[in-house]
Write a protein that holds these residues in place. Structure first.
Motif, short mmCIF file in Angstrom:
data_model
loop_
_atom_site.label_atom_id
_atom_site.label_comp_id
_atom_site.label_asym_id
_atom_site.label_seq_id
_atom_site.Cartn_x
_atom_site.Cartn_y
_atom_site.Cartn_z
N SER A 165 0.85 -1.19 0.00
CA SER A 165 0.00 0.00 0.00
C SER A 165 0.88 1.23 0.00
O SER A 165 1.52 1.56 0.97
CB SER A 165 -0.89 0.02 1.24
OG SER A 165 -0.10 0.29 2.38
N GLY B 243 5.09 5.70 -0.62
CA GLY B 243 5.70 6.79 0.13
C GLY B 243 5.86 8.04 -0.72
O GLY B 243 5.09 8.29 -1.63
N GLU C 71 1.06 12.98 -7.83
CA GLU C 71 0.13 13.09 -6.72
C GLU C 71 -0.90 11.95 -6.76
O GLU C 71 -1.28 11.48 -7.81
CB GLU C 71 -0.62 14.42 -6.81
CG GLU C 71 0.25 15.61 -7.13
CD GLU C 71 1.20 15.98 -6.02
OE1 GLU C 71 0.95 15.53 -4.88
OE2 GLU C 71 2.19 16.67 -6.27
N PHE C 72 -1.32 11.54 -5.61
CA PHE C 72 -2.41 10.57 -5.41
C PHE C 72 -2.04 9.16 -5.83
O PHE C 72 -2.80 8.23 -5.61
CB PHE C 72 -3.69 10.97 -6.16
CG PHE C 72 -4.22 12.32 -5.78
CD1 PHE C 72 -4.63 12.55 -4.47
CD2 PHE C 72 -4.30 13.35 -6.69
CE1 PHE C 72 -5.12 13.79 -4.11
CE2 PHE C 72 -4.78 14.59 -6.32
CZ PHE C 72 -5.19 14.81 -5.04
N SER D 164 0.08 7.07 -4.71
CA SER D 164 0.27 6.10 -3.64
C SER D 164 -1.06 5.67 -3.02
O SER D 164 -1.13 4.64 -2.35
CB SER D 164 1.18 6.69 -2.56
OG SER D 164 0.60 7.86 -2.03
N SER D 165 -2.12 6.45 -3.25
CA SER D 165 -3.40 6.11 -2.62
C SER D 165 -4.24 5.19 -3.49
O SER D 165 -5.28 4.71 -3.05
CB SER D 165 -4.20 7.39 -2.34
OG SER D 165 -3.41 8.32 -1.65
N THR E 79 -10.12 8.18 1.63
CA THR E 79 -9.28 8.92 2.57
C THR E 79 -9.00 10.31 2.01
O THR E 79 -8.49 10.45 0.91
CB THR E 79 -7.95 8.20 2.79
OG1 THR E 79 -8.22 6.89 3.26
CG2 THR E 79 -7.11 8.93 3.81
N LEU F 14 -7.27 14.24 2.12
CA LEU F 14 -5.91 14.71 2.36
C LEU F 14 -5.65 14.92 3.84
O LEU F 14 -4.54 14.77 4.32
CB LEU F 14 -5.67 16.02 1.61
CG LEU F 14 -5.61 15.93 0.09
CD1 LEU F 14 -5.44 17.31 -0.51
CD2 LEU F 14 -4.48 15.04 -0.35
#
Lengths: 373, 289
Positions: B61, B64, B69-70, B72-73, B165, B167
């Motif tokens: 998951s 790091g 942007e985004f 890693s999510s 989730t 920011l």
């Protein structure tokens, strides 16, 4: 329209007017906000000092913009993060926007806004969470009562005008000239301005100006001017503020599913620089451990950290070498070393490992270094 | 082309005429092969992002720091494919789409020689300009929603949904997450519509749609580049693109409205100035082709 049809060139008056309205309107709002001087009943500097100390703050929420122009050489990024990543160390340079919520000393939340990221420090009772959206990581720490007395946040940088003002007021003593400046409007609120100026003219600090809310007696803005300059070296101010107590909702934090959660134990490292003393970032130890002492008093205090003579190792050494590369090598009767010279402060790291820092010119540091040799 | 279709519209002063004019303009934009191809390219980015993340990083998951942007999510929730794709395409791909449509608006008609027929229909020049601009805005919205929609679909297929989730580290339900994504699409449409207004103005200056499109893309890129130079920080809030990335503020808890409001005000200022300039220019221009 008939005029427009017969004289087509007149049509260009419309976009011209649009430009005038947009630019003029924007400028007018800006100037009004900047120069409007609210008429407030006069208050003496002493009264304002008392106001500040007796102010009872139930809660507030708002947006804070902080900017620093310390005139420092560009140091290698010690944290390894890129720009715009909402990193706490970026508070030392550049302009930052923070949102703050405060509902008593044990309920605070500060969110440092990155472009598409956010770093939050949330304190709720004994729980302190550090959340970084970019790393998708939450760090939790439980603080004991002893810690709670000492630290409100795991970081000593002034992140609200209140904290910044507390630090400035700690310096109010006979060495400081206190006066009342022009009143101002900040974040839509009327404010008095308290001006602190060092009597000792060898200090690099020219003035510290604190704007105090006329009704809530809470600092709304703090500006630090270097001697002989009308450009701030450090500024922190509310751009929007609300004195209603924020919802408890704001202080509740549960690590989101999928995020890395780290449990931190033990006391937090106390090695965070005072406002404007980043020379200390080089030391990995707490000042107390490293043998901190001071020379002089008031605004011209010089902090002295005696080195242990040991060489740094590994990554620390290469990091130190990188930092040194950005500093100016200097030498004199006191020996030789590297100088970090900014608009507000100077720091000297001698080759023997001693560190001298203060809100003074490099010359004063050389004198102290010579005495301590 | 459009001249033929508009000629079929009876020159009545009824209420339906402008709507039919708009309808024909929209279908004209939609039927252009280059626009369809452009939309396919826009939609391919979220699909590529989703597949790349799925193939390279099936279990862990988040990687790091670093990377777009985004990204890693994404493994946590497929909806972030849409956000990552929007963030990736916001600097160049979406502006190119807007520039292609906007640059074509007037200059394209002039180039193929249909503009004078359009105006003899009779369609008032102001109305023509208005219809063209509405066409640009609708096209912009469709482009944005295509990117977001493809991203959501690809993300949900490959990574599944669930709570989102924000920011700020708080989580919200999937429904509210989709609502916020829609709000982001609307905000970005408003931002890109400002570029569209600049584009419409540029399009009235020339008879070469290609030149107009390139000029609009360059305007966009110059704005981004100026925004990167710290020495001119005083200028940044006035740049067209400065507030675009503020769409991320819709993903905070609570939502940070100030930057969004500034972004909308900035977009409105650009739209007013450049639309009126386009109107002034188009009204005074000699249409010969």
């Amino acid at each position: 329209m008939s005029v427009m049809s017969s004289r087509p060139a007149l049509r260009w008056l419309v976009p011209a007017a649009a430009v005038a309205v947009v630019v003029g309107g924007g400028a007018a709002v800006g100037t009004l906000a900047a120069t409007a001087e609210p008429s407030l009943p006069p208050r003496t500097a002493q009264q304002l000092l008392v106001d500040l100390q007796t102010a009872r703050l139930d809660g507030l929420s708002g947006t804070v913009v902080q900017s620093a122009d310390l005139g420092l050489p560009k140091l290698p990024n010690l944290s390894g993060g890129g720009s715009g990543t909402a990193d706490i160390t970026s508070l030392l340079t550049d302009t930052n926007t923070l949102r703050v919520w405060y509902s008593g000393p044990d309920k605070t939340r500060v969110a440092l806004m990155g472009t598409l990221g956010e770093t939050d420090v949330i304190r709720n009772g004994k729980d302190v969470w550090l959340w970084s959206s970019k790393a998708n990581k939450a760090t939790h720490r439980t603080i004991s009562d002893a810690d709670a007395q000492a630290h409100q946040l795991p970081n000593d940088l002034p992140i609200t005008p209140q904290e910044a003002a507390d630090k400035a007021l700690a310096a109010v003593d006979p060495s400081t000239e206190v006066s009342v400046g022009r009143s101002a409007t900040i974040a839509g609120r009327d404010a008095y301005e308290l001006v602190l100026a060092p009597r000792d003219k060898t200090s690099l600090v020219g003035q510290v100006r604190i704007a105090i809310d006329a009704t809530e007696h809470v600092p709304l803005r703090l500006e630090v001017y270097p001697k002989g300059s009308d450009q701030t070296a450090f500024q922190i101010a509310f751009t929007q503020v609300d004195f209603a107590r924020p919802d408890d909702e704001q202080f509740r934090f549960n690590p989101p599913p999928g995020a890395a959660v780290e449990e931190e134990t033990g006391t937090p490292e106390a090695d965070k620089p005072d406002a404007g003393l980043p020379g200390h970032r080089d030391g990995a130890k707490t000042p107390e451990e490293a043998g901190l002492s001071t020379v002089g008093s008031g605004w011209t205090t010089v902090m002295v950290v005696k080195g242990d003579g040991k060489q740094a190792e590994g990554a620390e050494a290469s990091q130190a070498a990188q930092v040194f590369k950005a500093l100016t090598p200097v030498s004199g009767a006191w020996g030789s070393g590297h100088l970090l010279s900014g608009r507000l402060f100077s720091a000297l790291i001698t080759d023997s490992g001693n560190i001298y820092a203060g809100l003074v010119s490099p010359e004063r540091l050389y004198e102290v270094a010579l005495e301590n040799k | 082309m459009s001249a033929v279709e508009v000629a079929a519209v009876p020159a009545t002063r009824g209420f339906t005429a402008p709507l039919r004019f708009l309808g024909s303009e929209l279908s004209l934009i939609a039927r252009r092969r280059r626009n369809q191809a452009g939309l396919a390219v826009l939609a391919s980015v979220p699909i590529i992002v989703a597949i790349a993340v799925r193939v390279s990083n099936p279990t862990s998951s988040g990687s790091g720091d670093g990377g777009p942007e985004f990204l890693s999510s994404i493994t946590g929730n497929g909806i972030f494919v849409a956000l990552a794709a929007l963030a990736l395409e916001l600097q160049l791909f979406l502006p190119i789409a807007v520039a292609a449509v906007a640059g074509d608006a007037i200059a394209g008609e002039a180039n193929v020689g249909t503009l004078r027929y359009l105006l003899t229909v009779p369609v008032h020049r102001t109305r023509l300009l208005a219809v063209k601009y509405v066409g640009i805005v609708v096209g912009t919205f469709i482009a944005t929603v295509t990117v977001a929609g493809t991203g959501v679909l690809a993300g949900l297929l490959l990574f599944g949904g669930g709570d989102v989730t924000l920011l700020s580290g708080t989580t919200i339900g999937m429904g509210e997450g989709l609502l916020r994504l829609l709000a982001i699409c609307l905000y970005l449409t408003a931002c890109l519509a400002a570029l569209g207004a600049v584009g419409l103005f540029v399009s009235t200056l020339t008879e070469q749609p290609m030149g107009a499109t390139i000029a609009i893309v360059m305007f966009n890129m110059i704005s981004w580049i100026l925004g990167l130079i710290p020495q001119i920080e005083w200028l940044h809030p006035y740049l067209l693109t400065h507030w675009w990335n503020s769409f991320g503020d819709l993903l905070r808890d609570p939502v940070a409205w100030d930057p969004l409001r500034n972004g909308l005000l900035s977009a409105a200022a650009y739209i007013v100035i450049f639309l009126s300039a386009a109107w002034a220019r188009f009204g005074t221009r000699d249409v010969t082709s």
